[in-house]
Design a protein around this motif. Sequence first.
Motif, short mmCIF file in Angstrom:
data_model
loop_
_atom_site.label_atom_id
_atom_site.label_comp_id
_atom_site.label_asym_id
_atom_site.label_seq_id
_atom_site.Cartn_x
_atom_site.Cartn_y
_atom_site.Cartn_z
N GLU A 68 0.86 -1.16 -0.15
CA GLU A 68 -0.26 -0.06 -0.22
C GLU A 68 0.94 1.18 -0.08
N PRO A 69 0.23 2.17 -0.35
CA PRO A 69 1.09 3.70 -0.19
C PRO A 69 2.00 3.96 0.75
N TRP A 70 1.24 3.76 2.10
CA TRP A 70 2.18 3.95 3.15
C TRP A 70 3.44 3.10 3.61
N GLN A 71 3.12 1.79 3.12
CA GLN A 71 4.27 0.95 3.24
C GLN A 71 5.38 1.25 2.28
N ARG A 72 5.11 1.66 1.00
CA ARG A 72 5.79 2.27 -0.08
C ARG A 72 6.76 3.32 0.41
N ILE A 73 6.00 4.27 1.13
CA ILE A 73 6.79 5.25 1.68
C ILE A 73 7.83 4.84 2.78
N GLY A 74 7.46 3.85 3.55
CA GLY A 74 8.18 3.54 4.64
C GLY A 74 9.45 2.58 4.17
N TYR A 200 3.34 7.48 6.79
CA TYR A 200 2.00 7.85 6.92
C TYR A 200 1.63 8.43 5.51
N ASN A 201 0.25 7.92 4.89
CA ASN A 201 -0.06 8.30 3.71
C ASN A 201 -1.48 9.23 4.01
N ALA A 202 -1.35 10.48 3.92
CA ALA A 202 -2.35 11.29 4.33
C ALA A 202 -3.29 11.41 3.03
N GLU A 203 -3.19 11.15 1.89
CA GLU A 203 -4.07 11.14 1.00
C GLU A 203 -5.02 9.85 0.97
N ARG A 204 -5.73 9.97 2.18
CA ARG A 204 -6.63 8.61 2.36
C ARG A 204 -8.07 9.26 2.81
N ARG A 205 -9.10 8.91 2.05
CA ARG A 205 -10.24 9.58 2.71
C ARG A 205 -10.77 8.82 3.87
N ASP A 206 -10.38 7.65 3.97
CA ASP A 206 -10.77 6.99 5.37
C ASP A 206 -10.07 7.43 6.63
N MET A 207 -8.89 7.95 6.45
CA MET A 207 -8.23 8.67 7.73
C MET A 207 -8.78 10.04 7.94
N LEU A 208 -9.06 10.74 6.79
CA LEU A 208 -9.55 12.06 6.96
C LEU A 208 -11.03 12.15 7.68
N LEU A 209 -11.74 11.01 7.20
CA LEU A 209 -13.11 10.64 7.89
C LEU A 209 -12.94 10.65 9.24
N LEU A 210 -11.98 9.50 9.73
CA LEU A 210 -11.99 9.14 10.91
C LEU A 210 -11.39 10.34 11.98
N LEU A 211 -10.61 11.25 11.54
CA LEU A 211 -10.01 12.54 12.12
C LEU A 211 -11.07 13.39 12.21
N THR A 236 -2.86 17.08 7.87
CA THR A 236 -2.29 16.09 7.82
C THR A 236 -1.31 16.23 6.40
N GLY A 237 0.11 15.31 6.42
CA GLY A 237 0.84 15.33 5.48
C GLY A 237 1.62 13.99 5.26
N SER A 238 1.59 13.42 3.91
CA SER A 238 2.42 12.15 3.64
C SER A 238 3.54 12.35 3.81
N ALA A 239 4.17 11.39 4.76
CA ALA A 239 5.46 11.67 5.01
C ALA A 239 6.15 10.24 5.43
N GLY A 240 7.44 9.99 5.44
CA GLY A 240 8.04 8.76 6.17
C GLY A 240 9.35 9.22 6.85
#
Length: 376
Positions: A68-74, A200-211, A236-240
């Motif tokens: 997934e995107p966050w794993q690729r970043i990591g 962390y992948n910030a470009e996720r509608r599910d996480m934006l919803l939860l927050l 939020t920001g996508s970063a690793g």
Amino acid sequence: MSLRDVVITGIGLASSLGEGADVHAQALGAGTAPNVDATSFAPYPVHPLKPLELDRQIPKKSDQRQMEPWQRIGVYTAGLALDDAGLKDDAEAKSVLQVIVAAGGGERDHAVDGAILTGLRGANAPGSYLNERLMGDLRPTLFLAQLSNLLAGNIAIVHGVTGASRTFMGEEQAGVDAIRTAHARIAAGQAEVMLVGGAYNAERRDMLLLLELGGYLRKGEFAPVFAREAAPGAITGSAGAFLVLEAADRAASRGAKIHAKLTHVGATRSRRQPGTVEAALRGLISGFGPIDSGALAVSAATGAAGITAEEASAIATLPQVKSVATGDLVGHAVEAAFPVSVALAAAAIANGQANEAIVTGAGHWRGEGAARLVKA
């Protein structure tokens, strides 16, 4: 028992600013304008990840596709850290290299979530409806493929790291405790070298919803973290960020470049009554000893109402420090927020912007952490 010195010999960073310690240190020193997308997820602004050349750190397309995107970043930033530390091609070192990862949950099936939320509006028995849909619509095999410790596993597979690994899951405190545990293990002689960080992948509608359901997000245009009184909330920001932490004597014996010495890392959890966040952070910092008047304060503050002002007050008690909010540069990266902030502090010291740095971070609804770095 005397504790050993712990130093940072590798820094891997990627964010909306780009990749590498130098890029981020220059942005920190120059006050570079942040890269913010205020339209794609409107009304919520985010700091989007600057595209990475994944092949440079994840050569196999098959590996890239199954992450997934966050794993690729990591995995990408872990590779940057190993390169920076001079360990990427050292099979012997990687056989004893231990990994600690701060990670969130797997990314969700947005189509399924959207259908469930739409159906809930007209359901006669919302509880029963929700339970039935969750049991019938979610694919168990997909869920198992999203376990958070797969980030550590992918780091091992892609980069050939075969030492022990640990995963801390959930929110900002995962990042604090990942750094704290890695530092403590090396200081106590339980490990020689560790790779620690998060993504962390910030470009996720599910996480934006939860927050947003918790009332933690900012709406509208960007504003600096400590200037959001009128419309508080996290952007939020996508970063690793991954760091190679090493016993100082080991680093010296192999002639490694030392970016900074990590002297202290502390974590606590206040009851989140008015004033408790400030008191918690001040208590952690007071245990670090005298702070240099020219120190740099790097804050992983979220921007959330109340606690951000308390974090600012805690920083203000430090002696004439220059302060910067990580969120002003790259956004808030939740589990990766503290590792990103420590990496920024180490990069600033390595680039001669400070001889000492204090890192602080209060989670959006629980947990506080702080760290101290000095020039080696």
